[in-house]
Design a protein around this motif. Structure first.
Motif, PDB file in Angstrom:
ATOM      1  N   UNK A  52     -17.360   1.539  -8.475  1.00 19.90           N
ATOM      2  CA  UNK A  52     -16.975   1.250  -9.860  1.00 19.90           C
ATOM      3  C   UNK A  52     -15.534   1.692 -10.129  1.00 19.90           C
ATOM      4  N   UNK A  53     -15.040   2.686  -9.412  1.00 20.24           N
ATOM      5  CA  UNK A  53     -13.635   3.081  -9.556  1.00 20.24           C
ATOM      6  C   UNK A  53     -12.734   1.891  -9.253  1.00 20.24           C
ATOM      7  N   UNK A  54     -13.092   1.145  -8.226  1.00 17.34           N
ATOM      8  CA  UNK A  54     -12.297  -0.024  -7.862  1.00 17.34           C
ATOM      9  C   UNK A  54     -12.279  -1.057  -8.981  1.00 17.34           C
ATOM     10  N   UNK A  55     -13.316  -1.097  -9.799  1.00 23.96           N
ATOM     11  CA  UNK A  55     -13.361  -2.073 -10.892  1.00 23.96           C
ATOM     12  C   UNK A  55     -12.343  -1.735 -11.984  1.00 23.96           C
ATOM     13  N   UNK A  81     -11.769   2.285  -0.435  1.00 27.25           N
ATOM     14  CA  UNK A  81     -11.079   1.560  -1.501  1.00 27.25           C
ATOM     15  C   UNK A  81      -9.664   2.083  -1.735  1.00 27.25           C
ATOM     16  N   UNK A  82      -9.286   3.171  -1.091  1.00 27.94           N
ATOM     17  CA  UNK A  82      -8.007   3.823  -1.376  1.00 27.94           C
ATOM     18  C   UNK A  82      -6.831   2.971  -0.904  1.00 27.94           C
ATOM     19  N   UNK A  83      -5.728   3.119  -1.622  1.00 25.37           N
ATOM     20  CA  UNK A  83      -4.505   2.432  -1.234  1.00 25.37           C
ATOM     21  C   UNK A  83      -3.949   1.589  -2.361  1.00 25.37           C
ATOM     22  N   UNK A  84      -2.904   0.822  -2.075  1.00 24.92           N
ATOM     23  CA  UNK A  84      -2.297  -0.040  -3.096  1.00 24.92           C
ATOM     24  C   UNK A  84      -3.286  -1.097  -3.580  1.00 24.92           C
ATOM     25  N   UNK A  85      -3.174  -1.459  -4.839  1.00 21.72           N
ATOM     26  CA  UNK A  85      -4.000  -2.522  -5.406  1.00 21.72           C
ATOM     27  C   UNK A  85      -3.167  -3.798  -5.543  1.00 21.72           C
ATOM     28  N   UNK A  86      -3.817  -4.967  -5.580  1.00 19.31           N
ATOM     29  CA  UNK A  86      -3.053  -6.224  -5.635  1.00 19.31           C
ATOM     30  C   UNK A  86      -2.120  -6.331  -6.835  1.00 19.31           C
ATOM     31  N   UNK A  87      -2.444  -5.599  -7.926  1.00 20.60           N
ATOM     32  CA  UNK A  87      -1.606  -5.681  -9.112  1.00 20.60           C
ATOM     33  C   UNK A  87      -0.451  -4.708  -9.129  1.00 20.60           C
ATOM     34  N   UNK A  88      -0.219  -4.013  -8.020  1.00 21.63           N
ATOM     35  CA  UNK A  88       0.890  -3.067  -7.957  1.00 21.63           C
ATOM     36  C   UNK A  88       0.521  -1.640  -8.289  1.00 21.63           C
ATOM     37  N   UNK A  89      -0.760  -1.386  -8.533  1.00 24.73           N
ATOM     38  CA  UNK A  89      -1.209  -0.024  -8.804  1.00 24.73           C
ATOM     39  C   UNK A  89      -1.619   0.691  -7.526  1.00 24.73           C
ATOM     40  N   UNK A  90      -2.377   1.761  -7.695  1.00 23.90           N
ATOM     41  CA  UNK A  90      -2.783   2.542  -6.519  1.00 23.90           C
ATOM     42  C   UNK A  90      -4.098   3.260  -6.822  1.00 23.90           C
TER      43      UNK A  90
END
Length: 273
Positions: A52-55, A81-90
């Protein structure tokens, strides 16, 4: 003193659809976060296996999101799930116990999904959590409110019964850690927040053999399974007794086993400061 429960992320995720739905309902009621001129900072207390954190990154794609949990097993699963997210977050994950967690920076959102029921006195932490929010920042959480339902009442009675009380007394009774919805409202309003509190009972239809037992193996049964982990015979005996009680309390129907589950939600937006 009993040993803290050992968590099994794979067992917990066996019912991930039902477990995720309340978080999605909570997420839908969280207002826009304050415009600070920087990426939003979000803390997830009791992040569990991280699903759910990834959500959160779907809702706030450029946010800096940290999941906190005190279970090594859960954090090990969450780190995929750790690392950069597609939207530029982390996304990152760190060990921490919600009972003692104090924010080390300002957060725009502090969220907790089905974790605070394990934390005695968690409302006493609300002042320091709210203090870490800027004006417009949000504290949001949901906790189970079904601790007097048959699944939990029967577990408590069995743990406290003569054959088991020496080893398990008290391990089935967790409802004392959750407040009534009106009490959460009062506590959070006193901290200068605009508060939205509600409750929902989900009538979940569980499938499979003894599905209610399978459900509680991921949550409420963890302290019992931890206490009996070195005694497989006792574990089998206890589970058989509890299974029989659950079969009577939650009879299977032609389309599955209905399992009512009450949840309490709170969204508090800081309006002072």
């Amino acid at each position: 003193m009993h040993t803290p429960p050992t968590w099994d992320p794979h067992q917990y995720l066996r019912h991930s659809g039902h477990r995720t739905r309340p978080f999605d309902d909570l997420l839908a009621r969280i207002p826009a976060l304050p415009a600070t001129g920087r990426a939003a900072r979000i803390a997830d207390l009791g992040c569990g296996p991280g699903n759910v954190t990834a959500r959160l990154a779907d809702r706030w794609p450029d946010a800096l999101i940290t999941g906190f949990d005190n279970s090594r097993e859960m954090l090990s699963e969450a780190r995929r799930y750790a690392g950069p997210t597609p939207g530029g977050g982390h996304l990152d994950f760190r060990p921490a116990d919600a009972a003692h967690w104090t924010p080390d920076r300002a957060y725009d959102l502090i969220v907790s999904n089905a974790a605070l029921q394990w934390v005695p006195g968690h409302p006493d932490a609300f002042p320091r959590w709210v203090d870490a929010l800027p004006r417009g920042g949000v504290l949001a959480f949901q906790v189970p409110g079904n601790f007097t339902s048959p699944s939990h009442a029967l577990l408590g009675e069995l743990c406290d019964s003569p054959p088991w009380r020496d080893r398990l007394a008290g391990l089935g009774r967790r409802f004392v850690h959750v407040l009534a919805p009106a009490d959460y409202l009062e506590r959070l309003m006193a901290l200068g927040c605009a508060v939205d509190v509600w409750e929902t009972t989900y009538v979940q239809v569980l499938e499979g053999q003894d599905p209610v037992l399978d459900w509680v193996k991921g949550t409420a049964l963890r302290p019992v399974l931890t206490a009996l982990r070195d005694d497989p015979h006792a574990t089998e005996e206890f589970l058989a007794e509890y299974r029989d009680l659950l079969r009577k309390a939650y009879p299977a129907g032609p389309y599955g086993t209905p399992f009512p589950f009450r949840r309490i939600f709170a969204v508090a937006r800081r309006v002072d400061g």
